[in-house]
Write an enzyme that holds these catalytic residues in place. Structure first.
Site, short mmCIF file in Angstrom:
data_model
loop_
_atom_site.label_atom_id
_atom_site.label_comp_id
_atom_site.label_asym_id
_atom_site.label_seq_id
_atom_site.Cartn_x
_atom_site.Cartn_y
_atom_site.Cartn_z
N CYS A 1 17.91 48.26 -9.41
CA CYS A 1 19.00 49.22 -9.41
C CYS A 1 18.97 49.83 -10.80
CB CYS A 1 20.34 48.51 -9.19
SG CYS A 1 21.74 49.60 -9.48
N CYS B 1 26.21 50.08 -13.03
CA CYS B 1 26.32 49.21 -11.86
C CYS B 1 27.06 47.93 -12.26
CB CYS B 1 24.91 48.86 -11.36
SG CYS B 1 24.85 47.40 -10.34
N TYR C 1 -7.36 1.75 5.33
CA TYR C 1 -6.33 0.72 5.13
C TYR C 1 -6.36 -0.43 6.13
CZ TYR C 1 -3.97 4.11 8.19
OH TYR C 1 -3.66 4.99 9.18
N ASP D 1 0.39 10.54 3.64
CA ASP D 1 0.90 11.49 4.62
C ASP D 1 -0.25 12.33 5.14
OD1 ASP D 1 2.75 12.62 6.19
OD2 ASP D 1 3.80 13.72 4.61
N LYS E 1 10.12 4.05 4.28
CA LYS E 1 10.10 5.52 4.20
C LYS E 1 10.86 6.00 2.97
CE LYS E 1 8.19 7.28 8.03
NZ LYS E 1 8.60 8.47 8.67
N GLU F 1 0.85 -1.20 0.00
CA GLU F 1 0.00 0.00 0.00
C GLU F 1 0.87 1.24 0.00
OE1 GLU F 1 -2.38 -0.27 3.54
OE2 GLU F 1 -3.08 -2.28 3.01
N LYS G 1 1.95 4.78 1.61
CA LYS G 1 1.90 5.33 2.97
C LYS G 1 1.48 6.79 2.82
CE LYS G 1 4.40 5.48 7.30
NZ LYS G 1 4.01 6.83 7.68
N CYS H 1 26.74 46.66 -5.18
CA CYS H 1 27.97 47.02 -5.89
C CYS H 1 28.64 48.22 -5.20
CB CYS H 1 27.67 47.34 -7.35
SG CYS H 1 27.09 49.01 -7.60
N CYS I 1 22.27 49.14 -3.73
CA CYS I 1 22.79 48.01 -4.52
C CYS I 1 24.08 47.48 -3.88
CB CYS I 1 23.06 48.54 -5.92
SG CYS I 1 23.76 47.35 -7.03
S1 IVH Z 1 -1.33 0.57 8.73
C1 IVH Z 1 -1.28 -1.35 12.73
N1 IVH Z 1 -1.30 1.52 6.33
O1 IVH Z 1 1.42 5.57 9.04
C2 IVH Z 1 -1.01 -0.73 11.44
N2 IVH Z 1 -0.73 2.97 8.11
O2 IVH Z 1 3.83 5.46 10.61
C3 IVH Z 1 -1.49 0.63 11.38
N3 IVH Z 1 -0.24 5.25 7.40
O3 IVH Z 1 -0.21 5.41 12.11
C4 IVH Z 1 -1.13 1.39 10.25
N4 IVH Z 1 -0.58 4.95 5.27
O4 IVH Z 1 -1.19 6.94 10.26
C5 IVH Z 1 -1.10 1.77 7.63
N5 IVH Z 1 -1.35 2.26 4.12
C6 IVH Z 1 -1.16 2.51 5.42
C7 IVH Z 1 -0.80 3.77 5.89
C8 IVH Z 1 -0.57 3.96 7.24
C9 IVH Z 1 -0.27 5.82 6.20
C10 IVH Z 1 0.14 5.95 8.64
C11 IVH Z 1 -0.76 5.69 9.81
C12 IVH Z 1 0.14 5.07 10.83
C13 IVH Z 1 1.47 5.63 10.43
C14 IVH Z 1 2.64 4.86 10.96
#
Ligand code: IVH
Length: 677
Positions: free
Chosen positions: A426, A431, A225, A118, A313, A114, A116, A409, A407
């Site tokens: 300027c 200059c 998720y 933000d 990450k 999946e 991640k 210079c 300026c």
């Molecule tokens: S699973 C027990 N899946 O990342 C597992 N978390 O750094 C719980 N997050 O607290 C998280 N995308 O806020 C999961 N596809 C994803 C996610 C995800 C973002 C965040 C979530 C979590 C944090 C951990």
């Protein structure tokens, strides 16, 4: 050793706790994620090396921050956990190996990959198909009741279809799509307010509004998720869980895939990295999860994170560094641009030591001061940007930066900001700062095209007093130059030959070289073609100049004014004495048609002001070379050219679509060669 470690552990615990609170509790992080991760990682490593020093209250054993008193507390029936991180391929493999070793099964089978997201972790509780409660993660055990706010989010259903489980607790991430973030910032700008720094913090701030009608205006969205408590549904795998959630109308991210090997999971991660900027929302990595729920159960969790999942990450795109100073650079046309001199920092794939601050208003809006710790962002190929100061780190005595009144210079002539203009200029024609820019411009490929006269040499010749205006290029004292370090007979001869050859360049190129405000390549061609001789251009009235097709009144005024200046006429006189070509053959074709069609089939969008072109002029330059220049970025766009004060939405869209972003220099090259460098 242990003593030092104990002290450091205590310090790191304090640091991580503090930043946890700023991030999770107050939605006001002070440091980029990468720095936080470094603290946490160091703490984890120290605790692993000194198990006797590990403390049960360490933030490595807990999640997030305690809830604030702003909202009612909600106790999670099943804890909301965090994730352990992997930062490279070896760490990903180490995670998989650890999981495998703990399992009785021969192998852990499929993996769900999946993105991640933000944003902010939330839990939604549906009872009898109705959304009854939404809560933040808080410290993992107790979060905050944000039901009223979550009910305003369009992608969150208030009701699930008939047949939904009796109890369904869904977990996911609430985020702010980039388009909504841009729109919000455009509105802030229109109202003269300062911009929001990034979508994640803005999402958090929007969600934790006391007044849900404010949340409703922000355009938040959610991806689901995982699940917490479920009554009335039997699920065997994580992928089946996601499919089930999707079938009930809950938003599940379409990029999610199930793979059958760690190698394939790694490929997913690589793809994430490649398309990071094409997505309409921000991600900071990928999450890899073991698919079988029985194996998840068997693996269990540590006190803060499950063993069956890992977060990979992506490299950070934000970093903090010290703003050493703010300098002003003077462009070839006298424009004074403030820029940040930074303690060099590696971010977004390259080392950043300088970043433009555009103009006085931008510096003020960002409130950055020399000595501040600042957050620098560089996303992909996009030009680095100073987002703002870390106010908590600001020393008490730091004074506000003032735009210099003169300026840089040695002549120290005033820098003038005219009413209605964001930029300072300027206006002193001699200059040396301006002169350097002008000479470089004069010698550039699209102007007199003088090889061997690069930036360093221009500086040197100005410092030696050999050049006081562009015309002095033609009366250089080669004996003096030969005395300088690095100049042999051959290099001097090459330089002299290149300068001599430039005398034969066309009138249009000479016009470009004269560096007249608002006048670019194409418009210079138009004038040269229409008048045929520099003397006729010099003698023309504003009206006569404006009669030329493609020359607007501002440009005409600017050309006229340029030749009214005594200093400029003197320069032209010197160029005449040096026998530069002042004449252009007037062909039957328009100059524009005569240009090489380097941009045929290409679509170039321009945002922000370019030094060498007026707004109309830049479009004309593109069209004259066979290209198109629409006002907005789309998937058909070949490149986005970014000038001063670019529009954030165009830039973001280009970033999302993976469209190359060019600066003015690269644009010039593209015009000339049709190739993106
Ligand atoms: S699973 C027990 N899946 O990342 C597992 N978390 O750094 C719980 N997050 O607290 C998280 N995308 O806020 C999961 N596809 C994803 C996610 C995800 C973002 C965040 C979530 C979590 C944090 C951990």
């Amino acid at each position: 050793m242990t003593e030092g470690a104990e002290e450091r552990i205590t310090e790191l615990i304090e640091l991580v706790r503090y930043h946890d609170r700023r991030y999770h509790g107050e939605d006001a992080p002070e440091i980029p994620d990468v720095e936080y991760d470094q603290f946490k990682r160091e703490l984890l490593e120290l605790e692993a090396a000194h198990p006797e020093l590990a403390r049960p209250d360490s933030p490595t054993q807990t999640v997030g921050a305690d809830p604030s008193t702003l909202f009612e507390p909600v106790e999670h029936r099943m804890p909301m956990m965090s994730l352990d991180n992997a930062f490279d391929r070896d760490e990903l493999r180490a995670w998989a190996d650890r999981a495998q070793r703990r399992l009785d099964a021969e192998d852990f089978g499929d993996l769900v990959c999946e993105l991640k997201f933000d944003g902010l972790a939330v839990s939604l509780r549906y009872e009898g198909g109705k959304l009854v409660q939404a809560a933040t993660r808080g410290n993992g055990r107790v979060g905050e009741d944000i039901t009223a706010n979550v009910l305003t989010i369009e992608s969150v259903p208030h009701r699930l279809p008939a047949g939904a489980p009796e109890v369904l607790e869904v977990r996911g991430e609430i985020y702010l799509p980039l388009a909504a973030f841009d729109a919000l910032n455009a509105q802030q700008e229109a109202e003269g307010k300062s911009r929001y720094a990034n979508p994640r913090n803005t999402a958090a701030g929007s969600l934790r509004q006391k007044d849900p009608s404010i949340t409703a205006t922000r355009g938040l969205a959610m991806w689901c998720y995982s699940v917490g408590e479920v009554q009335g549904a039997q699920l065997a795998t994580h992928s089946a869980t996601l499919e089930f959630l999707e079938s009930t109308g809950l938003p599940v991210n379409p990029e999610t895939v199930t793979v059958d090997s760690l190698e394939a999971a790694w490929q997913f991660i690589e793809q994430c990295e490649a398309k990071r900027h094409d997505l309409p929302y921000e991600i900071d990595g990928a999450v890899i999860k073991i698919d079988r729920l029985d194996l998840q159960q068997e693996l269990g969790s540590t006190s803060r994170a499950p063993r069956w999942a890992v977060a990979y990450k992506l490299p950070p795109e934000e970093q903090t560094t010290t703003l050493l100073d703010i300098h002003v650079s003077i462009g070839g046309k006298g424009k004074a641009t403030p820029f940040a001199v930074l303690d060099p920092v590696f971010v977004g794939g390259s080392t950043v030591a300088m970043a433009t601050l555009h103009n006085e208003d931008q510096v003020r809006a960002k409130d950055v001061r020399p000595g501040d710790t600042v957050v620098v962002r560089k996303a992909g190929d996009v030009i680095p940007e100073v987002l703002g100061p870390v106010l908590a780190d600001r020393p008490d005595d730091l004074v506000e930066w003032e735009f210099p009144s003169v300026c840089p210079c040695p002549h120290r002539e005033p820098l003038i900001r005219e009413e209605g203009d964001a930029a300072h200029y300027c206006r002193f024609p001699r200059c040396p700062e301006q002169l350097r820019g002008w000479i470089e411009h004069f010698a550039a490929r699209n102007a007199l095209d003088i090889e061997h006269l690069g930036e360093q040499r221009v500086r040197l010749f100005i410092d030696l007093g050999l050049i006081t205006d562009v015309a002095d290029i033609y009366t250089l004292d080669y004996d003096r130059i030969r005395e300088q370090e690095g100049f042999g007979d051959l290099s001097v001869a090459n330089l002299a030959a290149a300068i001599e050859a430039s005398k034969e360049q066309t009138l249009a190129r000479l016009m470009v070289g004269l560096n007249i405000r608002h006048l670019g390549d194409t418009t210079s061609e138009l004038l040269a073609d229409a008048f045929g001789h520099l003397d006729r251009i010099m003698a023309a009235t504003v009206e006569e100049l404006a009669e030329v097709d493609g020359i607007g009144p501002i440009m005409a005024e600017s050309v006229y004014e340029f030749f009214q200046s005594e200093a400029n006429r003197e320069i032209v006189g010197k160029l005449r004495t040096a026998e530069l070509n002042f004449a252009q053959e007037i062909g039957s074709d328009t100059a524009a048609e005569a240009l090489p069609q380097t941009l045929e089939g290409k679509t170039i969008v321009v945002t922000g002001g370019l030094e060498g072109y007026s707004r109309d002029g830049v479009g004309a330059a593109i069209k004259a070379r066979g290209g198109k220049s629409p006002g907005s970025v789309s998937s058909k766009t070949t490149a986005l050219v970014v000038g001063e004060n670019p529009g954030a939405s165009k830039l973001d869209k280009a970033e999302k679509l993976g469209i190359p972003v060019l600066d003015e220099g690269q644009f010039e090259q593209l015009l000339e060669t049709g190739v993106i460098s």
